[in-house]
Enzyme design. Structure first.
Site, short mmCIF file in Angstrom:
data_model
loop_
_atom_site.label_atom_id
_atom_site.label_comp_id
_atom_site.label_asym_id
_atom_site.label_seq_id
_atom_site.Cartn_x
_atom_site.Cartn_y
_atom_site.Cartn_z
N HIS A 13 9.95 -3.45 0.09
CA HIS A 13 9.45 -3.32 -1.30
C HIS A 13 10.18 -4.29 -2.24
O HIS A 13 9.57 -5.14 -2.86
CB HIS A 13 9.51 -1.89 -1.86
CG HIS A 13 8.78 -0.90 -1.02
ND1 HIS A 13 7.43 -1.01 -0.77
CD2 HIS A 13 9.20 0.22 -0.36
CE1 HIS A 13 7.04 0.00 -0.01
NE2 HIS A 13 8.10 0.76 0.27
N ASP B 185 2.69 0.16 5.58
CA ASP B 185 3.51 1.26 5.07
C ASP B 185 2.83 2.62 5.14
O ASP B 185 2.85 3.28 6.16
CB ASP B 185 3.95 0.91 3.63
CG ASP B 185 4.97 1.87 3.05
OD1 ASP B 185 5.37 2.81 3.75
OD2 ASP B 185 5.38 1.68 1.89
ZN LIG Z 1 8.25 2.99 3.71
#
Ligand SMILES: [Zn+2]
Length: 457
Positions: free
Chosen positions: A279, A330
């Site tokens: 991220h 994800d």
């Molecule tokens: Zn994750």
């Protein structure tokens, strides 16, 4: 057994000898490429082969190196669409996610992950990085085999025909100085030493790499971070960490330690070229310099980041600073690495109100060679002699992709195609997806439906 795949068109964008031949834009697509394969590797790439050689397997369309899904939580697939009701934040979404996690057993997780990894193969993904923290039975009691859950994931990837890097995740605390909550007890080994002892029991094998992960600076106390980092260093294994996905994490870290999560990781030896921050959304300029300067990678997960209302991470600035980029699906709100690749560019356009931050070739590189490198498969993600024989073919005759193939070709893959256009996937020379059908799991939608229904009771 030696075998030849014949690609009607192939994108050889990461071949060193051809890089630069088309300037900064990338490498043109080659028409007619024979890929000779033996013992799971590409032994030769022959260009200018304009008709299929005798006995070759024909791959109609545009063949790319296999796609690497560098960040996955397989069980989140059970939340797709059902979790779209109502409002909230990342933190309210997490409560729903914990409900599903609480129902998983080694058997039900195997069934779900097998179907999810098959969905990945159908999307052209040849390797997955599974960020795995669901280690123990509800309440935190270890299974008879303490790695029963991790082994279920490894077996699932094997049945689905894709490579897996099991990123065994240390998850020890709920927040800074807080013990794990009721849901999180399944995740915790108690201490980083106990985590390392259990993770050390996992064995690498054909198609399987074992790496490490720090769930986040929330979930591993600062004084135990170096234990995880040293474990990974000792094995030269990839080390991943969720980093600054939420501003609340930054605020709590600042309150507890007086620094940002990135600085905390740097001070405890977690950053470096084998490490990938996942991220990397809410960073300071110093954080970006630290990540880039240490060669720490960045895994962007744009479809999840937009789904969870996280924000847009500074991927372009990170790459300029020296952080290689990879991509992951994800939470599996969608499983489509081509969408992840274009979303990284399109998010940057929305933020900057200018176009063209990455070439399509650069976006594909993140989805292929650099993604594989982040998962500890440096020999995959490129179509060249000696590389692992992992590749995927996108149809050029669908409603999305019909039309002229641009000279550089990668534009069609990144900006026009979707996972639904994937026609073939080859992993280690094995034809796992043939004519858009999975050759090992005949009915993937049904496998998904049944394994998810079992969890929703
Ligand atoms: Zn994750």
């Amino acid at each position: 057994m030696p075998l030849t795949y014949w690609a009607e068109h192939a994108w050889l964008g990461t071949l060193p000898q051809t890089l630069g031949s088309a300037g900064a834009g990338g490498t043109p697509v080659e028409p007619g490429v024979a890929l000779d394969v033996s013992d799971g590797r590409i032994t030769a790439v022959r260009t200018g082969v304009l008709t299929p050689p005798r006995g070759a397997v024909t791959l109609r369309g545009l063949t790319l190196p296999g796609l690497a899904n560098a960040h996955s939580h397989a069980f989140h697939r059970a939340l797709r669409s059902t979790v779209q009701v109502g409002s909230g934040t990342f933190w309210t979404w997490r409560e729903v996610m914990y409900q599903v996690a609480s129902r998983l057993t080694p058997d039900s997780y195997f069934a779900l992950a097998r179907a999810v990894y098959a969905e990945m193969a159908l999307a052209g993904i040849t390797a997955v990085g599974e960020f795995h923290y669901l280690h123990h039975a509800p309440g935190g009691t270890p299974y008879a085999d303490p790695n029963a859950m991790g082994e279920a994931l490894i077996a699932a990837a094997g049945e689905a025909g894709i490579r897996i890097t099991l990123l065994d995740t240390a998850y020890l605390s709920s927040g800074f100085g807080e013990p794990p909550n009721e849901h999180q007890r399944r995740f915790s080994d108690g201490t980083a030493e106990a985590w390392a002892e259990r993770a050390s029991l996992l064995k690498e094998r054909e198609g399987v790499r074992v790496g490490a992960a720090v769930h986040s600076v929330r979930a591993v106390p600062a004084e135990q971070l170096s234990t995880v980092a040293q474990w990974a260093t000792g094995r030269q294994a990839p080390l991943h960490v969720h980093l600054s996905e939420q501003t609340a994490e930054n605020d709590a870290c600042l309150a507890a330690h007086g620094c940002t999560p990135t600085r905390l990781l740097a001070d405890h030896g977690v950053l470096g070229p084998r490490t990938t921050g996942v991220h990397n959304t809410h960073l300071t300029d110093e954080d970006i310099a630290l990540l880039g300067g240490t060669g720490t990678g960045t895994c962007m997960c744009p479809t999840t980041e937009r789904d969870l209302a996280d924000g847009i991470g500074p991927a372009a600035a990170l790459q300029r600073a020296g952080s290689p980029l990879s991509l992951g699906s994800d939470s599996h709100a969608v499983i489509d690495l081509l969408e992840e690749a274009r979303a990284m560019e399109l998010d940057e356009r929305l933020r900057s109100r200018t176009r063209g931050h990455w070439t399509a070739a650069a976006l594909l590189r993140a989805a292929t060679a650099d993604g594989h490198a982040a998962l500890g498969w440096p020999g995959a993600g490129r179509l060249e002699a000696g590389a692992l024989a992992d590749f995927t073919t996108i149809a050029l005759d669908t409603v999305r992709t019909a039309g002229p193939l641009p000279r550089l070709g990668a534009e069609t893959a990144v900006f026009a195609a979707s996972a639904a256009d994937v026609r073939h996937t080859v992993v280690g020379g094995r034809h796992v997806v043939r004519d858009a059908a999975h050759s090992l799991i005949p009915d993937v939608p049904r496998a998904l439906a049944e394994s998810i229904a079992a969890l929703h009771g």
